[in-house]
Write a protein that holds these residues in place. Sequence first.
Motif, PDB file in Angstrom:
ATOM      1  N   CYS A 189      -2.907   6.438   7.004  1.00  0.00           N
ATOM      2  CA  CYS A 189      -3.072   7.044   5.696  1.00  0.00           C
ATOM      3  C   CYS A 189      -3.687   6.073   4.704  1.00  0.00           C
ATOM      4  O   CYS A 189      -3.869   6.409   3.542  1.00  0.00           O
ATOM      5  CB  CYS A 189      -1.737   7.560   5.190  1.00  0.00           C
ATOM      6  SG  CYS A 189      -1.053   8.798   6.293  1.00  0.00           S
ATOM      7  N   GLY A 225      -1.644  14.574   2.420  1.00  0.00           N
ATOM      8  CA  GLY A 225      -2.625  13.688   1.804  1.00  0.00           C
ATOM      9  C   GLY A 225      -3.697  14.503   1.112  1.00  0.00           C
ATOM     10  O   GLY A 225      -3.861  15.693   1.402  1.00  0.00           O
ATOM     11  N   ASP A 227      -6.514   7.470   2.933  1.00  0.00           N
ATOM     12  CA  ASP A 227      -6.274   8.719   2.225  1.00  0.00           C
ATOM     13  C   ASP A 227      -5.378   8.425   1.023  1.00  0.00           C
ATOM     14  O   ASP A 227      -4.843   7.333   0.891  1.00  0.00           O
ATOM     15  CB  ASP A 227      -5.575   9.702   3.182  1.00  0.00           C
ATOM     16  CG  ASP A 227      -5.644  11.149   2.712  1.00  0.00           C
ATOM     17  OD1 ASP A 227      -6.309  11.407   1.699  1.00  0.00           O
ATOM     18  OD2 ASP A 227      -5.035  11.999   3.360  1.00  0.00           O
ATOM     19  N   GLU A 228      -5.235   9.416   0.143  1.00  0.00           N
ATOM     20  CA  GLU A 228      -4.274   9.247  -0.937  1.00  0.00           C
ATOM     21  C   GLU A 228      -3.109  10.180  -0.664  1.00  0.00           C
ATOM     22  O   GLU A 228      -3.285  11.395  -0.596  1.00  0.00           O
ATOM     23  CB  GLU A 228      -4.944   9.598  -2.267  1.00  0.00           C
ATOM     24  CG  GLU A 228      -4.105   9.233  -3.464  1.00  0.00           C
ATOM     25  CD  GLU A 228      -4.868   9.557  -4.755  1.00  0.00           C
ATOM     26  OE1 GLU A 228      -4.221   9.957  -5.731  1.00  0.00           O
ATOM     27  OE2 GLU A 228      -6.110   9.404  -4.761  1.00  0.00           O
ATOM     28  N   ILE A 229      -1.927   9.610  -0.494  1.00  0.00           N
ATOM     29  CA  ILE A 229      -0.777  10.435  -0.130  1.00  0.00           C
ATOM     30  C   ILE A 229      -0.217  11.105  -1.372  1.00  0.00           C
ATOM     31  O   ILE A 229       0.023  10.450  -2.385  1.00  0.00           O
ATOM     32  CB  ILE A 229       0.284   9.595   0.602  1.00  0.00           C
ATOM     33  CG1 ILE A 229      -0.300   9.158   1.952  1.00  0.00           C
ATOM     34  CG2 ILE A 229       1.566  10.387   0.801  1.00  0.00           C
ATOM     35  CD1 ILE A 229       0.619   8.345   2.788  1.00  0.00           C
TER      36      ILE A 229
END
Lengths: 376, 376
Positions: B54, B221, B57-59
């Motif tokens: 992750c 995400g 990605d932006e959680i």
Amino acid sequence: AIARGKPVVTANKEALAKHWPEIMARARRRGVPVGFEATVGGGMPVVRAMQRHCSGDEIESFAGILNGTCNFILTRMKEYIVRHLEDREIQKRSLPLEEALAQAQRRGYAEPDPSNDLNGSDTKYKVAILANLAFDTFVDPADIYCEGIWEESQRIVPSDLYFLHHPRYLAGKFALKLVGVAERRYGRPTLRVHPALVEEAGPLGDLAAVSENFNGIVIRGRRLQTQFIKGLGAGPQPTTISVASDVREIATGMLRARAAGASAPGEAALADLPAAGTRRGAALGDVRRVPTRGYLRSFSPDVKGIYARKLEILARHKVNVQSVVNVREFVYGRDRVMPDYIEIDATPDGAVRDVLRAFRRLKNVRDPMYFRILEL
Amino acid sequence: AIARGKPVVTANKEALAKHWPEIMARARRRGVPVGFEATVGGGMPVVRAMQRHCSGDEIESFAGILNGTCNFILTRMKEYIVRHLEDREIQKRSLPLEEALAQAQRRGYAEPDPSNDLNGSDTKYKVAILANLAFDTFVDPADIYCEGIWEESQRIVPSDLYFLHHPRYLAGKFALKLVGVAERRYGRPTLRVHPALVEEAGPLGDLAAVSENFNGIVIRGRRLQTQFIKGLGAGPQPTTISVASDVREIATGMLRARAAGASAPGEAALADLPAAGTRRGAALGDVRRVPTRGYLRSFSPDVKGIYARKLEILARHKVNVQSVVNVREFVYGRDRVMPDYIEIDATPDGAVRDVLRAFRRLKNVRDPMYFRILEL
């Protein structure tokens, strides 16, 4: 890139699966890291799960829905049927695979040429890569037994979904999925790709519930028992993120190594590079010996003697029949063939394939296909 | 160990959650790797999933069933009720939490002192560790809002499972789970631990299906959308394997660094050590402001006016009531109190807690408890 000592991050599963030993041996020799999280299940961390977490365990088997395109298509076909179960005109108004595919293409979930997705090759390369990690070997993808969902004689049709979901027939007990399966059997990795029936309420229920363009995989280990991972499959976003994550991990490793004064920064960043193994594909277990059970589908006109001939072939190959069901709601073509589904007991897979071959030689019988029930 | 420059692999979630900034800062200063896969979800690779995959990605949020002991107990209580739904003596023969706990202890799924599991602390530490990774921060576990399942005024009882599963009432629409939830809200990580109702057929259905001593987590995400991971929770095996996997990874990294001529082998092996962040806990979002909906349960004798008083309190706190249901099959104690379940619309969580406080002050009303429906 490897020859020039440059780290490699790839999303090309075909090249990686086919040239695994060369790529790994060369990378190891030159001290170059190789990242390939994006080759399998872009939106789920399955490569790392196999590579690292399971390194403390012995993996016994895995089964995965690894192609988002196929899963999207099968989900659409199923949803359409379920929504129209009681429609008397269901056959005329059904959603054939070709239309579900067009929907997938409009949404960007399928390539303009979807052959590799639909004939199972894409899943096959992914199974090869995961099996290399899980069983610490090199599998030649060409050796993996592989059936798809749209070849001319091997195509999912609306009556299949109708049979699976109508309360009169199997009533939604199973979900139809294209799966990649790997097991240790006869002391060897035994690998196969084919459409399969996954029981909704059974031990593989998590997998049965993977729908739309998601991927999912069940991993069985000797000690960790069952793990399940699910994430986005098809689409450019997941791939981009996995590639970025590999790049970042390798870069971080190299920077740290340099800070620590390493002479060959690449070397220290080698992210758990798997063993290169032999350059020739490992000997695989014989899928023909694996016992499977399920439903044989074929089309034939409603004429005398045709069922007797099918049953006679089954008996000759020592396949036990549980039930024979006609789906009268679906009649195809000018010669008005009708699908029937023959439920069989567990039988060595090879015997069932011999039956299919014999069915194909029968006059009046068309497109026999085998729906295996997935068991691990 | 860190002070002596030795790599650290730990399964102690409490110490890690409480002393995160010191541990990470010290490890970073001394160039010592820290492995902690075993602190959360031993049997599923969730720490690595958060940490690495992750990272591209932006959680946005995660929700997890992170305590195998609680999940085993709730599974047993549910199964018992489902098996005996039509038993007229169901109350007398029901399975209280204490007996389910004893079963868990006999199987080695619960410690002799299970307080930290059952009061939510164990889940709280795990949420803190995962939130540190997901939101790149340091969360003081003491700041996390936390409710358990067995405190005297907050204990799951058989009538709760009966209400949830009997066809006359909620008919199995929801599974009852102890969950840890993290969301970005109001620009801040907003974290909570409490029993929750997870809809079986809804978007969190994967989580609802996590039973027995398994753990499971849904991670959302911005780009990867939803990931789901499930694996064995309670038990010594998963912990051992995670620890071993950390040790192996660190050792491999150190050997490679040494081969590459690194002067400080530990440095190169630092496995993505997270930022130390501040030494004081980050400011968290206010859980009181999060809108939640669900069912308020309390016990009261079947006397005039008691429902009116409850409804009056709800109105005063501006909580909209959808329905009020008595479960007459269960009557407890000498004063013959009976559970009722009040379904409420989405309301700021703080207002519901104020209602519970007011209920507790009512004469004749006992053990009010809030079953939130999990929504992400």
